[in-house]
Write a protein that holds these residues in place. Sequence first.
Motif, mmCIF file in Angstrom:
data_model
loop_
_atom_site.group_PDB
_atom_site.id
_atom_site.type_symbol
_atom_site.label_atom_id
_atom_site.label_comp_id
_atom_site.label_asym_id
_atom_site.label_seq_id
_atom_site.Cartn_x
_atom_site.Cartn_y
_atom_site.Cartn_z
ATOM 1 N N SER A 86 0.829 -1.203 0.000
ATOM 2 C CA SER A 86 0.000 0.000 0.000
ATOM 3 C C SER A 86 0.867 1.258 0.000
ATOM 4 C CB SER A 86 -0.905 0.017 1.233
ATOM 5 O OG SER A 86 -0.149 0.297 2.399
ATOM 6 N N LEU A 87 0.233 2.421 -0.111
ATOM 7 C CA LEU A 87 0.966 3.689 -0.082
ATOM 8 C C LEU A 87 1.743 3.854 1.222
ATOM 9 C CD1 LEU A 87 -1.664 6.210 -1.543
ATOM 10 C CD2 LEU A 87 0.150 4.986 -2.759
ATOM 11 N N GLY A 88 1.215 3.281 2.296
ATOM 12 C CA GLY A 88 1.875 3.360 3.593
ATOM 13 C C GLY A 88 2.808 2.199 3.876
ATOM 14 N N LYS A 89 3.157 1.446 2.818
ATOM 15 C CA LYS A 89 4.112 0.334 2.906
ATOM 16 C C LYS A 89 3.580 -0.848 3.716
ATOM 17 C CE LYS A 89 7.265 2.580 0.597
ATOM 18 N NZ LYS A 89 7.576 2.195 -0.803
ATOM 19 N N GLU A 90 2.285 -1.099 3.634
ATOM 20 C CA GLU A 90 1.708 -2.279 4.275
ATOM 21 C C GLU A 90 1.365 -3.306 3.204
ATOM 22 O OE1 GLU A 90 -2.153 -3.713 6.939
ATOM 23 O OE2 GLU A 90 -1.724 -1.574 6.700
ATOM 24 N N GLU A 91 1.838 -4.529 3.395
ATOM 25 C CA GLU A 91 1.561 -5.578 2.418
ATOM 26 C C GLU A 91 0.151 -6.124 2.612
ATOM 27 O OE1 GLU A 91 3.252 -9.979 1.079
ATOM 28 O OE2 GLU A 91 4.594 -8.542 2.047
ATOM 29 N N ARG A 92 -0.557 -6.277 1.521
ATOM 30 C CA ARG A 92 -1.928 -6.784 1.560
ATOM 31 C C ARG A 92 -1.921 -8.290 1.806
ATOM 32 N NH1 ARG A 92 -6.081 -8.698 -1.949
ATOM 33 N NH2 ARG A 92 -8.079 -7.634 -1.673
ATOM 34 N N ASN A 93 -2.742 -8.730 2.762
ATOM 35 C CA ASN A 93 -2.906 -10.151 3.052
ATOM 36 C C ASN A 93 -4.321 -10.549 2.647
ATOM 37 O OD1 ASN A 93 -3.253 -12.716 4.043
ATOM 38 N ND2 ASN A 93 -2.567 -12.260 6.132
ATOM 39 N N GLU A 162 3.546 12.392 7.623
ATOM 40 C CA GLU A 162 4.467 13.261 6.892
ATOM 41 C C GLU A 162 5.895 12.763 7.093
ATOM 42 O OE1 GLU A 162 5.740 17.985 6.612
ATOM 43 O OE2 GLU A 162 4.021 17.341 7.816
ATOM 44 N N PRO A 163 6.637 12.574 6.011
ATOM 45 C CA PRO A 163 8.014 12.083 6.148
ATOM 46 C C PRO A 163 8.879 13.046 6.962
ATOM 47 C CG PRO A 163 7.272 11.968 3.867
ATOM 48 C CD PRO A 163 6.264 12.785 4.607
ATOM 49 N N ASP A 234 9.211 6.085 -3.131
ATOM 50 C CA ASP A 234 10.383 5.947 -2.259
ATOM 51 C C ASP A 234 11.321 4.838 -2.751
ATOM 52 O OD1 ASP A 234 12.159 5.846 -0.132
ATOM 53 O OD2 ASP A 234 10.746 4.866 1.224
ATOM 54 N N LYS A 235 12.594 5.176 -2.881
ATOM 55 C CA LYS A 235 13.586 4.211 -3.347
ATOM 56 C C LYS A 235 14.688 3.935 -2.332
ATOM 57 C CE LYS A 235 13.155 4.967 -8.339
ATOM 58 N NZ LYS A 235 12.882 3.544 -8.648
ATOM 59 N N ASN A 236 14.712 4.678 -1.220
ATOM 60 C CA ASN A 236 15.815 4.501 -0.266
ATOM 61 C C ASN A 236 15.363 4.356 1.188
ATOM 62 O OD1 ASN A 236 15.023 7.076 0.333
ATOM 63 N ND2 ASN A 236 16.898 8.085 -0.390
ATOM 64 N N GLY A 237 14.049 4.213 1.394
ATOM 65 C CA GLY A 237 13.550 3.968 2.740
ATOM 66 C C GLY A 237 13.322 5.193 3.597
ATOM 67 N N ASP A 238 13.496 6.407 3.034
ATOM 68 C CA ASP A 238 13.281 7.609 3.849
ATOM 69 C C ASP A 238 11.838 8.107 3.769
ATOM 70 O OD1 ASP A 238 13.097 8.785 1.361
ATOM 71 O OD2 ASP A 238 14.783 10.170 1.640
ATOM 72 N N THR A 239 10.991 7.380 3.057
ATOM 73 C CA THR A 239 9.554 7.631 2.842
ATOM 74 C C THR A 239 9.265 8.835 1.939
ATOM 75 O OG1 THR A 239 9.126 8.981 4.826
ATOM 76 C CG2 THR A 239 8.971 6.578 5.071
ATOM 77 N N TRP A 240 10.300 9.503 1.437
ATOM 78 C CA TRP A 240 10.100 10.547 0.440
ATOM 79 C C TRP A 240 10.127 9.935 -0.952
ATOM 80 C CZ3 TRP A 240 8.613 15.379 1.475
ATOM 81 C CH2 TRP A 240 8.864 15.901 2.752
ATOM 82 N N GLY A 248 12.644 18.818 -6.374
ATOM 83 C CA GLY A 248 12.562 18.692 -4.931
ATOM 84 C C GLY A 248 12.003 17.370 -4.439
ATOM 85 N N TYR A 249 11.919 17.277 -3.119
ATOM 86 C CA TYR A 249 11.385 16.086 -2.461
ATOM 87 C C TYR A 249 9.854 16.117 -2.526
ATOM 88 C CZ TYR A 249 15.919 14.839 -0.391
ATOM 89 O OH TYR A 249 17.223 14.448 -0.189
ATOM 90 N N ILE A 250 9.250 14.969 -2.810
ATOM 91 C CA ILE A 250 7.793 14.865 -2.951
ATOM 92 C C ILE A 250 7.279 13.756 -2.033
ATOM 93 C CG2 ILE A 250 5.860 14.520 -4.528
ATOM 94 C CD1 ILE A 250 7.488 16.900 -5.371
ATOM 95 N N ALA A 251 6.250 14.068 -1.259
ATOM 96 C CA ALA A 251 5.631 13.056 -0.397
ATOM 97 C C ALA A 251 4.475 12.384 -1.133
ATOM 98 C CB ALA A 251 5.125 13.697 0.892
#
Length: 266
Positions: A86-93, A162-163, A234-240, A248-251
């Motif tokens: 998901s957008l919040g990094k939760e895997e769907r079960n 918010e990151p 997000d590609k590096n785990g910083d949630t941005w 710039g940085y985008i959330a």
Amino acid sequence: MAQKERSTDGESALERRQYLKYATLGTATSGILAGCTGGNGNGNGNGNGNGDTEGEEEEHEELPEGVSEEEFESGPVPNEYMTAMSLGKEERNPDDLSSKSEVEFSEFDEAQEHSAYQAGSCCANCADFIADKNGDEFGACAEVDGYIDGADWCAIYEGLPEPEVPEGMSEDELATAEVPEEYRTAKSQAGEERNPDDLRSQEEVGLTESVEATADGTARPGQSCGNCADFIPDKNGDTWGACAVVEGYIAVEDWCSIYESISEDL
């Protein structure tokens, strides 16, 4: 007409599909839908038979191809969503999901009457939302079964956090800062390559949080960077994340005036 004889859940599904049709097909089709669900219809089968047939055809056109109304409401969803993130990094079960009725699932306009509703909130800016992956204009949810429209809402809505500002950088610098190397020429989630020498400023495109933009009517319900064709997740785990056309940085929960639905490019 037949639509009037369906259960409450069926009526909710029809209303949500009508909302999508209004948003995408314009006034002419809206008139057809209004005639099918309201007008002089009394649910007893009386009236013009041709009109009833046309109404049913319009209804079926709004469902993804090959998907029944029961599948639309209760799943299963396509394979690409089954265990997606998901957008919040939760895997769907798929074995641990709530039904839409259990979470008081509703379309955006109805949601605003709910006591738990917060202005501007919708599935597209919820941490549990999984954006469209196959171009049918629907997504899925990490917590709820069935097909999900980004403009919908439910009682277990969870806003995206918010990151945190990256170490060594101030909040004021985020809008114009050079993004990390892995984003500089990365492709967006719709496949557009980012050109660091040809980007627009965040101020120019009116970048803001999607919840705020939806609440004040600037953005249409269901729009956020998370389901925008130009967003680079997000590609590096910083949630941005980043954007293929904006600096710039985008959330993931942001929005801007050049938003383009990912569904148009899949």
